[in-house]
Design a protein around this motif. Structure first.
Motif, PDB file in Angstrom:
ATOM      1  N   ILE A 158       2.969  10.952  -3.228  1.00 19.20           N
ATOM      2  CA  ILE A 158       3.097  12.406  -3.076  1.00 19.20           C
ATOM      3  C   ILE A 158       2.018  13.120  -3.898  1.00 19.20           C
ATOM      4  O   ILE A 158       1.476  14.151  -3.484  1.00 19.20           O
ATOM      5  N   ASP A 159       1.683  12.533  -5.057  1.00 22.14           N
ATOM      6  CA  ASP A 159       0.649  13.135  -5.912  1.00 22.14           C
ATOM      7  C   ASP A 159      -0.757  12.833  -5.432  1.00 22.14           C
ATOM      8  O   ASP A 159      -1.732  13.234  -6.076  1.00 22.14           O
ATOM      9  N   GLY A 160      -0.885  12.098  -4.320  1.00 21.56           N
ATOM     10  CA  GLY A 160      -2.202  11.844  -3.751  1.00 21.56           C
ATOM     11  C   GLY A 160      -2.786  10.487  -4.047  1.00 21.56           C
ATOM     12  O   GLY A 160      -3.963  10.237  -3.725  1.00 21.56           O
ATOM     13  N   CYS A 161      -2.027   9.604  -4.652  1.00 22.68           N
ATOM     14  CA  CYS A 161      -2.534   8.263  -4.952  1.00 22.68           C
ATOM     15  C   CYS A 161      -2.551   7.408  -3.691  1.00 22.68           C
ATOM     16  O   CYS A 161      -1.685   7.535  -2.817  1.00 22.68           O
ATOM     17  N   THR A 162      -3.540   6.542  -3.615  1.00 21.94           N
ATOM     18  CA  THR A 162      -3.549   5.527  -2.569  1.00 21.94           C
ATOM     19  C   THR A 162      -2.710   4.342  -3.036  1.00 21.94           C
ATOM     20  O   THR A 162      -2.218   4.318  -4.164  1.00 21.94           O
ATOM     21  N   LEU A 163      -2.568   3.364  -2.151  1.00 17.53           N
ATOM     22  CA  LEU A 163      -1.782   2.185  -2.518  1.00 17.53           C
ATOM     23  C   LEU A 163      -2.393   1.459  -3.712  1.00 17.53           C
ATOM     24  O   LEU A 163      -1.688   1.056  -4.639  1.00 17.53           O
ATOM     25  N   TRP A 164      -3.733   1.330  -3.698  1.00 21.80           N
ATOM     26  CA  TRP A 164      -4.398   0.616  -4.791  1.00 21.80           C
ATOM     27  C   TRP A 164      -4.321   1.402  -6.099  1.00 21.80           C
ATOM     28  O   TRP A 164      -4.087   0.816  -7.163  1.00 21.80           O
ATOM     29  N   SER A 165      -4.519   2.714  -6.029  1.00 20.47           N
ATOM     30  CA  SER A 165      -4.473   3.497  -7.266  1.00 20.47           C
ATOM     31  C   SER A 165      -3.056   3.536  -7.832  1.00 20.47           C
ATOM     32  O   SER A 165      -2.857   3.510  -9.051  1.00 20.47           O
ATOM     33  N   ALA A 166      -2.049   3.572  -6.965  1.00 19.75           N
ATOM     34  CA  ALA A 166      -0.668   3.517  -7.448  1.00 19.75           C
ATOM     35  C   ALA A 166      -0.380   2.172  -8.101  1.00 19.75           C
ATOM     36  O   ALA A 166       0.334   2.099  -9.115  1.00 19.75           O
ATOM     37  N   PHE A 167      -0.948   1.134  -7.519  1.00 12.94           N
ATOM     38  CA  PHE A 167      -0.753  -0.209  -8.079  1.00 12.94           C
ATOM     39  C   PHE A 167      -1.373  -0.319  -9.469  1.00 12.94           C
ATOM     40  O   PHE A 167      -0.727  -0.781 -10.422  1.00 12.94           O
TER      41      PHE A 167
END
Length: 279
Positions: free
Chosen positions: A177-186
């Motif tokens: 929701i804050d705009g992170c991609t899957l990799w950045s969230a990881f």
């Protein structure tokens, strides 16, 4: 249960625990005690439980006068650290994908990882030697790091996957929701929260790299690149073994292992327990 009976049971269990602890620790004590005995006392019959006269000669000869063993320890450190880093870099994304992504045949991959750990290293040594010979990696520490990683990677992925399963999916949903991609969230959310599991894998894969013997024996022939596990064989020949030197170097070789367990014990325990909560 009556108080007397409960006390007797506690005392009995304590005695059994102490006895088992002594049995497990005694070999380590015997190695340390033997490294401090001179040659005459080492072969004395009956053997002495404590050194009658402490002899530091093996330590001085192998770590001060001749520093070959320190060089071998440096090689072992490079292999262990390389194995640890490569295992973490590869295992974390693999384990996260198996824990979170809707991958078809996910159970097949898990089964392959389980089966891969059952194969003895000797079955991989010859194929890896042939492959590394063709690409020019034989007689290098990189070859050993890659070879040992073939053993540590399935183990690391299986340790990390259940740990990732314990983390709530709402964390990633909030990151998306804050705009992170899957990799950045990881990398920004999941990995920092997975520190106990990562430290568990780091400690165990470091020890695997430090203590491996077969792959360095197969892939390294240059004495200057050999790790300590092969350096110990300098004290064993067809004419006999130099037990004093062998025991002294073994004591020093065990110090990094002991330090890793002392400082990482809390993380290893919590990481393994956390990874066992949810499957």
């Amino acid at each position: 249960m009556p108080a007397t009976q409960k006390t007797l049971r506690t005392a009995l269990l304590t005695a059994v625990g102490l006895f088992c602890t002594v049995i497990m620790i005694f070999p380590l004590y015997w190695v340390i005690a033997s490294s401090l005995k001179n040659t005459v006392e080492l072969f004395r019959t009956p053997p002495t439980l404590f050194p009658m006269q402490i002899d530091w000669t093996p330590y001085i000869a192998n770590f001060i006068q001749n520093q070959d063993m320190l060089h071998y320890m440096g090689n072992s450190l490079q292999i262990a650290l390389g194995t640890m880093l490569l295992s973490l870099v590869l295992a974390a994304p693999i384990a996260y994908a198996l824990a979170r992504l809707p991958i078809r045949g996910k159970n097949v991959f898990l089964f392959i990882f389980l089966v891969a750990q059952m194969f003895p290293s000797i079955m991989l040594a010859l194929p890896l030697f042939v492959m590394f010979t063709r690409i020019g990696l034989v007689n290098s520490q990189l070859a050993v790091i890659l070879a040992v990683t073939t053993r540590t990677l399935p183990f690391a992925a299986l340790i990390l996957r259940p740990f990732f399963l314990t983390l709530p999916r709402e964390l990633e949903d909030a990151a998306f929701i804050d705009g992170c991609t899957l990799w950045s969230a990881f990398y920004r959310i999941i990995l920092p929260l997975s520190r106990p599991g990562m430290l568990t894998v780091a400690a165990l894969t470091f020890l695997m790299g430090w203590s491996d013997f077969l792959f360095p024996l197969t892939l390294i022939s240059d004495d200057t690149k050999r790790p300590l596990t092969l350096g110990l064989y300098k004290f064993i020949s067809e004419y006999g073994s130099r037990w004093n030197d062998l025991m002294a170097v073994s004591v020093v070789a065990a110090i990094p292992i002991i330090l890793v367990f002392i400082f990482a014990q809390k993380y290893i325990t919590s990481g393994l327990v956390a990874g066992a909560v949810k499957e």
